[in-house]
Design an enzyme around this catalytic site. Sequence first.
Site, PDB file in Angstrom:
ATOM      1  N   GLY A 142      -0.017  -6.386  -2.978  1.00  8.86           N
ATOM      2  CA  GLY A 142      -0.090  -7.470  -3.014  1.00  8.86           C
ATOM      3  C   GLY A 142       1.255  -8.086  -2.642  1.00  8.86           C
ATOM      4  O   GLY A 142       2.221  -7.524  -2.229  1.00  8.86           O
ATOM      5  N   CYS A 187       7.750  -3.288  -7.139  1.00  3.91           N
ATOM      6  CA  CYS A 187       7.745  -4.475  -6.288  1.00  3.91           C
ATOM      7  C   CYS A 187       8.416  -3.982  -5.032  1.00  3.91           C
ATOM      8  O   CYS A 187       9.519  -3.509  -5.023  1.00  3.91           O
ATOM      9  CB  CYS A 187       8.497  -5.352  -7.257  1.00  3.91           C
ATOM     10  SG  CYS A 187       8.746  -7.128  -6.324  1.00  3.91           S
ATOM     11  N   HIS A 207       1.522 -10.505 -11.428  1.00  4.83           N
ATOM     12  CA  HIS A 207       2.701  -9.980 -10.588  1.00  4.83           C
ATOM     13  C   HIS A 207       3.062 -10.964  -9.482  1.00  4.83           C
ATOM     14  O   HIS A 207       4.044 -11.513  -9.299  1.00  4.83           O
ATOM     15  CB  HIS A 207       2.522  -8.517 -10.349  1.00  4.83           C
ATOM     16  CG  HIS A 207       3.584  -7.977  -9.495  1.00  4.83           C
ATOM     17  ND1 HIS A 207       4.529  -7.101 -10.174  1.00  4.83           N
ATOM     18  CD2 HIS A 207       4.039  -8.527  -8.308  1.00  4.83           C
ATOM     19  CE1 HIS A 207       5.390  -6.744  -9.184  1.00  4.83           C
ATOM     20  NE2 HIS A 207       5.262  -7.647  -8.111  1.00  4.83           N
TER      21      HIS A 207
HETATM   22  O1  GNR Z   1       2.617  -2.927  -3.905  1.00  4.67           O
HETATM   23  C1  GNR Z   1       2.563  -3.319  -5.074  1.00  4.67           C
HETATM   24  N1  GNR Z   1       2.222  -2.354  -6.138  1.00  4.67           N
HETATM   25  C2  GNR Z   1       2.085  -2.790  -7.480  1.00  4.67           C
HETATM   26  C3  GNR Z   1       1.749  -1.964  -8.449  1.00  4.67           C
HETATM   27  C4  GNR Z   1       1.808  -2.246  -9.766  1.00  4.67           C
HETATM   28  C5  GNR Z   1       1.780  -3.553 -10.022  1.00  4.67           C
HETATM   29  C6  GNR Z   1       1.974  -4.680  -9.322  1.00  4.67           C
HETATM   30  C7  GNR Z   1       2.432  -4.017  -7.696  1.00  4.67           C
HETATM   31  S1  GNR Z   1       2.583  -5.540  -6.507  1.00  4.67           S
HETATM   32  C8  GNR Z   1       3.476  -4.471  -5.468  1.00  4.67           C
HETATM   33  C9  GNR Z   1       3.719  -5.499  -4.134  1.00  4.67           C
HETATM   34  C10 GNR Z   1       4.530  -6.591  -4.777  1.00  4.67           C
HETATM   35  O2  GNR Z   1       5.782  -6.529  -4.773  1.00  4.67           O
HETATM   36  N2  GNR Z   1       4.099  -7.626  -4.575  1.00  4.67           N
HETATM   37  O3  GNR Z   1       4.692  -8.643  -5.286  1.00  4.67           O
HETATM   38 NI    NI Z   2       6.356  -8.096  -6.155  1.00  4.98          NI
END
Ligand code: GNR
Ligand code: NI
Length: 171
Positions: free
Chosen positions: A46, A94, A136
């Site tokens: 994400g 993140c 998130h």
């Molecule tokens: O790549 C991402 N992996 C993830 C793993 C568990 C819960 C949330 C995430 S989001 C993260 C990418 C990110 O920082 N998105 O804002």
């Molecule tokens: Ni994030």
Amino acid sequence: MAIRPILIIPDARLRAVADPIVEVDEEIKTLAKDMLDTMYDAPGIGLAAPQIGVMKRIVVMDLAAEGETPTPLVMINPEITKFGDEIQVTEEGCLSIPELYYEVERPSTVTVKYTDLDGKEVTKDADGKLAVCIQHELDHLDGVLYIDYLSRLKRDRVIKKFDKQAKLAAR
Ligand code: GNR
Ligand code: NI
């Protein structure tokens, strides 16, 4: 194809509230494409626009496993309209807080309402990892990071580590 740099804490833009998108125009379509390129390159599941310094309410996601057909999701002006009663604990990371992973408690299911790239309003129910990812990413649009849900001790330790790194990099 444009990969944009991902901001790392303590960048102040990661703590600001992003602005609603008024119209899904070419600029927004290009932004969505760049966000997906940046997310796949990272790689991540994400990405929210503030993570590349764009203070607009748009997030992208793709929960498909490696080697599977990609399933890109773009959500414009997303809002969670319902949180389920059950709680799940999952490990989160993140891209703006690199190389750290902590367990976080969140509602197991959510209903999200958003505008898609065609300008159409969509309502979607999510559970499992998608529900975590939606929460998130939407938090990023309000300047909220997953470390805000940790104990103060853990959170302060993370913040201190990245404050120190930023100071060293600025010398
Ligand atoms: O790549 C991402 N992996 C993830 C793993 C568990 C819960 C949330 C995430 S989001 C993260 C990418 C990110 O920082 N998105 O804002
Ligand atoms: Ni994030």
